[in-house]
Every structure is written in C-alpha cells, then in structure tokens.
Design a protein around this motif. Sequence first.
Motif, PDB file in Angstrom:
ATOM      1  N   LYS A  64      54.700  70.407  29.079  1.00  0.00           N
ATOM      2  CA  LYS A  64      53.518  71.081  28.535  1.00  0.00           C
ATOM      3  C   LYS A  64      52.221  70.556  29.123  1.00  0.00           C
ATOM      4  O   LYS A  64      51.255  71.287  29.283  1.00  0.00           O
ATOM      5  N   THR A  65      52.185  69.246  29.432  1.00  0.00           N
ATOM      6  CA  THR A  65      50.940  68.637  29.908  1.00  0.00           C
ATOM      7  C   THR A  65      51.046  68.026  31.300  1.00  0.00           C
ATOM      8  O   THR A  65      50.037  67.624  31.863  1.00  0.00           O
ATOM      9  N   LEU A  81      54.165  61.774  46.356  1.00  0.00           N
ATOM     10  CA  LEU A  81      54.654  62.426  45.145  1.00  0.00           C
ATOM     11  C   LEU A  81      53.869  61.865  43.972  1.00  0.00           C
ATOM     12  O   LEU A  81      53.880  60.654  43.741  1.00  0.00           O
ATOM     13  N   LEU A  82      53.159  62.732  43.252  1.00  0.00           N
ATOM     14  CA  LEU A  82      52.347  62.294  42.117  1.00  0.00           C
ATOM     15  C   LEU A  82      52.713  63.078  40.868  1.00  0.00           C
ATOM     16  O   LEU A  82      52.894  64.295  40.924  1.00  0.00           O
ATOM     17  N   ASN A  83      52.809  62.396  39.754  1.00  0.00           N
ATOM     18  CA  ASN A  83      52.963  63.019  38.446  1.00  0.00           C
ATOM     19  C   ASN A  83      51.650  62.818  37.711  1.00  0.00           C
ATOM     20  O   ASN A  83      51.151  61.695  37.620  1.00  0.00           O
ATOM     21  N   LEU A  84      51.099  63.918  37.212  1.00  0.00           N
ATOM     22  CA  LEU A  84      49.746  63.901  36.659  1.00  0.00           C
ATOM     23  C   LEU A  84      49.735  64.534  35.281  1.00  0.00           C
ATOM     24  O   LEU A  84      50.184  65.676  35.110  1.00  0.00           O
ATOM     25  N   ARG A  85      49.205  63.809  34.307  1.00  0.00           N
ATOM     26  CA  ARG A  85      49.169  64.291  32.924  1.00  0.00           C
ATOM     27  C   ARG A  85      47.828  64.922  32.597  1.00  0.00           C
ATOM     28  O   ARG A  85      46.774  64.318  32.771  1.00  0.00           O
ATOM     29  N   ASN A  86      47.879  66.154  32.137  1.00  0.00           N
ATOM     30  CA  ASN A  86      46.727  66.877  31.618  1.00  0.00           C
ATOM     31  C   ASN A  86      45.523  66.887  32.575  1.00  0.00           C
ATOM     32  O   ASN A  86      44.421  66.498  32.199  1.00  0.00           O
ATOM     33  N   PRO A  87      45.737  67.339  33.814  1.00  0.00           N
ATOM     34  CA  PRO A  87      44.597  67.386  34.741  1.00  0.00           C
ATOM     35  C   PRO A  87      43.552  68.399  34.279  1.00  0.00           C
ATOM     36  O   PRO A  87      43.896  69.450  33.727  1.00  0.00           O
ATOM     37  N   GLN A  88      42.283  68.035  34.484  1.00  0.00           N
ATOM     38  CA  GLN A  88      41.163  68.905  34.142  1.00  0.00           C
ATOM     39  C   GLN A  88      40.123  68.786  35.243  1.00  0.00           C
ATOM     40  O   GLN A  88      39.923  67.697  35.795  1.00  0.00           O
ATOM     41  N   PRO A  89      39.441  69.871  35.574  1.00  0.00           N
ATOM     42  CA  PRO A  89      38.431  69.814  36.632  1.00  0.00           C
ATOM     43  C   PRO A  89      37.351  68.776  36.328  1.00  0.00           C
ATOM     44  O   PRO A  89      36.856  68.700  35.206  1.00  0.00           O
ATOM     45  N   GLY A 131      51.274  58.547  32.050  1.00  0.00           N
ATOM     46  CA  GLY A 131      51.717  59.831  32.572  1.00  0.00           C
ATOM     47  C   GLY A 131      51.208  60.105  33.973  1.00  0.00           C
ATOM     48  O   GLY A 131      51.549  61.113  34.575  1.00  0.00           O
ATOM     49  N   ASN A 132      50.388  59.210  34.505  1.00  0.00           N
ATOM     50  CA  ASN A 132      49.810  59.358  35.840  1.00  0.00           C
ATOM     51  C   ASN A 132      50.373  58.262  36.735  1.00  0.00           C
ATOM     52  O   ASN A 132      49.930  57.115  36.671  1.00  0.00           O
ATOM     53  N   THR A 158      49.985  51.832  42.534  1.00  0.00           N
ATOM     54  CA  THR A 158      49.598  50.789  41.580  1.00  0.00           C
ATOM     55  C   THR A 158      48.213  51.020  40.984  1.00  0.00           C
ATOM     56  O   THR A 158      47.912  50.496  39.911  1.00  0.00           O
ATOM     57  N   SER A 159      47.380  51.770  41.688  1.00  0.00           N
ATOM     58  CA  SER A 159      46.047  52.076  41.162  1.00  0.00           C
ATOM     59  C   SER A 159      45.446  53.222  41.960  1.00  0.00           C
ATOM     60  O   SER A 159      45.953  53.596  43.018  1.00  0.00           O
ATOM     61  N   GLY A 160      44.368  53.756  41.427  1.00  0.00           N
ATOM     62  CA  GLY A 160      43.656  54.813  42.118  1.00  0.00           C
ATOM     63  C   GLY A 160      43.319  55.955  41.184  1.00  0.00           C
ATOM     64  O   GLY A 160      43.611  55.910  39.986  1.00  0.00           O
ATOM     65  N   THR A 161      42.701  56.984  41.746  1.00  0.00           N
ATOM     66  CA  THR A 161      42.319  58.151  40.956  1.00  0.00           C
ATOM     67  C   THR A 161      42.611  59.440  41.716  1.00  0.00           C
ATOM     68  O   THR A 161      42.600  59.472  42.944  1.00  0.00           O
ATOM     69  N   VAL A 162      42.856  60.475  40.943  1.00  0.00           N
ATOM     70  CA  VAL A 162      42.936  61.849  41.439  1.00  0.00           C
ATOM     71  C   VAL A 162      41.929  62.634  40.622  1.00  0.00           C
ATOM     72  O   VAL A 162      41.915  62.548  39.391  1.00  0.00           O
ATOM     73  N   THR A 163      41.064  63.383  41.308  1.00  0.00           N
ATOM     74  CA  THR A 163      40.070  64.207  40.631  1.00  0.00           C
ATOM     75  C   THR A 163      40.229  65.651  41.096  1.00  0.00           C
ATOM     76  O   THR A 163      40.156  65.923  42.297  1.00  0.00           O
ATOM     77  N   PHE A 164      40.465  66.536  40.148  1.00  0.00           N
ATOM     78  CA  PHE A 164      40.562  67.953  40.479  1.00  0.00           C
ATOM     79  C   PHE A 164      39.156  68.517  40.553  1.00  0.00           C
ATOM     80  O   PHE A 164      38.409  68.479  39.586  1.00  0.00           O
ATOM     81  N   THR A 165      38.796  69.038  41.706  1.00  0.00           N
ATOM     82  CA  THR A 165      37.490  69.652  41.880  1.00  0.00           C
ATOM     83  C   THR A 165      37.537  71.109  41.440  1.00  0.00           C
ATOM     84  O   THR A 165      36.513  71.703  41.135  1.00  0.00           O
ATOM     85  N   GLU A 166      38.759  71.671  41.403  1.00  0.00           N
ATOM     86  CA  GLU A 166      39.000  73.016  40.875  1.00  0.00           C
ATOM     87  C   GLU A 166      40.398  73.015  40.273  1.00  0.00           C
ATOM     88  O   GLU A 166      41.335  72.450  40.840  1.00  0.00           O
ATOM     89  N   LEU A 167      40.542  73.641  39.123  1.00  0.00           N
ATOM     90  CA  LEU A 167      41.859  73.847  38.514  1.00  0.00           C
ATOM     91  C   LEU A 167      41.728  75.081  37.633  1.00  0.00           C
ATOM     92  O   LEU A 167      41.156  75.036  36.553  1.00  0.00           O
ATOM     93  N   ASP A 168      42.229  76.199  38.140  1.00  0.00           N
ATOM     94  CA  ASP A 168      42.094  77.478  37.458  1.00  0.00           C
ATOM     95  C   ASP A 168      43.489  78.022  37.165  1.00  0.00           C
ATOM     96  O   ASP A 168      44.153  78.560  38.063  1.00  0.00           O
TER      97      ASP A 168
END
Length: 166
Positions: free
Chosen positions: A59-60, A76-84, A96-97, A115-125
């Motif tokens: 679901k998320t 390969l990344l697993n990402l929980r509840n991505p938001q722009p 979950g990330n 082990t660390s870092g960030t993913v930022t969605f600049t668009e998620l529609d």
Amino acid sequence: MGSQYGFDRVCRAGVAALIAAGLLTAAVQAAPQGSGSLEFMVDGQKVASDVWTFARFSKTDFNLTSNMHRDKRTLLLNLRNPQPGKPLALGSMSSGNYGTYYAAYGKQDTAYQITSGTVTFTELDMAKRTFSATFELSATGPSGSKVTISNGVVRNGKIGNDQLIN
C-alpha cells in the motif's frame, strides 16, 4: 551484549540481502514495469541506464530498480510513501527505505547495502503515472569496502502496474 548486537546486525543485513535478491530476481523474471532514464555516478564513474521497474509492491512501498541488462551496475531501492519534494532517508530496513547496489548484476559478492543517503522525488503523479527523482547514497560491501553513489537522477519515469504482495 556486544557480540549479540553484532550478530543481530549481521542477521538483519543477511535478511535485507535475501529480500533484495528476491525482489531483484522477481524484477528480472517479469517484464519491465517502468521506463525513463536513470543515471548516477559510483565513485566518480558514470552509470547510464534506465528504469527497469518502478512499481508499488504494498500500500505504501515502491520498488525502483535500474536496468541490469543495460548496465551490470544495478541499483535496487525500496521506498516507503514517496511524496514530491519530501526527501526519503535511506539506510534502515525499519524505515522502509533501504536498498542494494550491485557492482556486477547477479553476483552476490558484489552486493553493497545502502547505509545512508536520500532520494527526493521532484515529480510523482499517480494519476498520470509519471515520476522524476534525484538521489545521493552511500553503501558498504561485504568486505567493508564503501562506495559513494552521487548525482543520481531519474528523468521521465513511468510508474509500472502495481505488484502488490501484501
């Protein structure tokens, strides 16, 4: 207590690797579930690939996998509840990330745990089923070696069909 803590960490890392390997195997066996360009640098070396899959698996939770057939250096990344616009911090399965970088696809001895870092969605529609993202990550390999994944970008990504497992 110290040795038990170390054992627990090794067990969690092993479980994470098995989950990642299972999801990667599933991604390979199925037709690609996404598209778009995906580029990043690994310790200064450019990886130019595309999105093999970006799809919801709960679901998320979403799975983002680069195309291992275009470049054996696979992410390969697993990402929980991505938001722009909301950075997702990676490195903890409990969040979950989490994810894995393979220096040579299909070879478990080249698996580096993020082990660390960030993913930022600049668009998620979700209505248009499109996305774009940026990412910066650090990962540790089986022998303790480290890699830096920088300047990561996904452009013109298409969200694949849901692959719900729970």
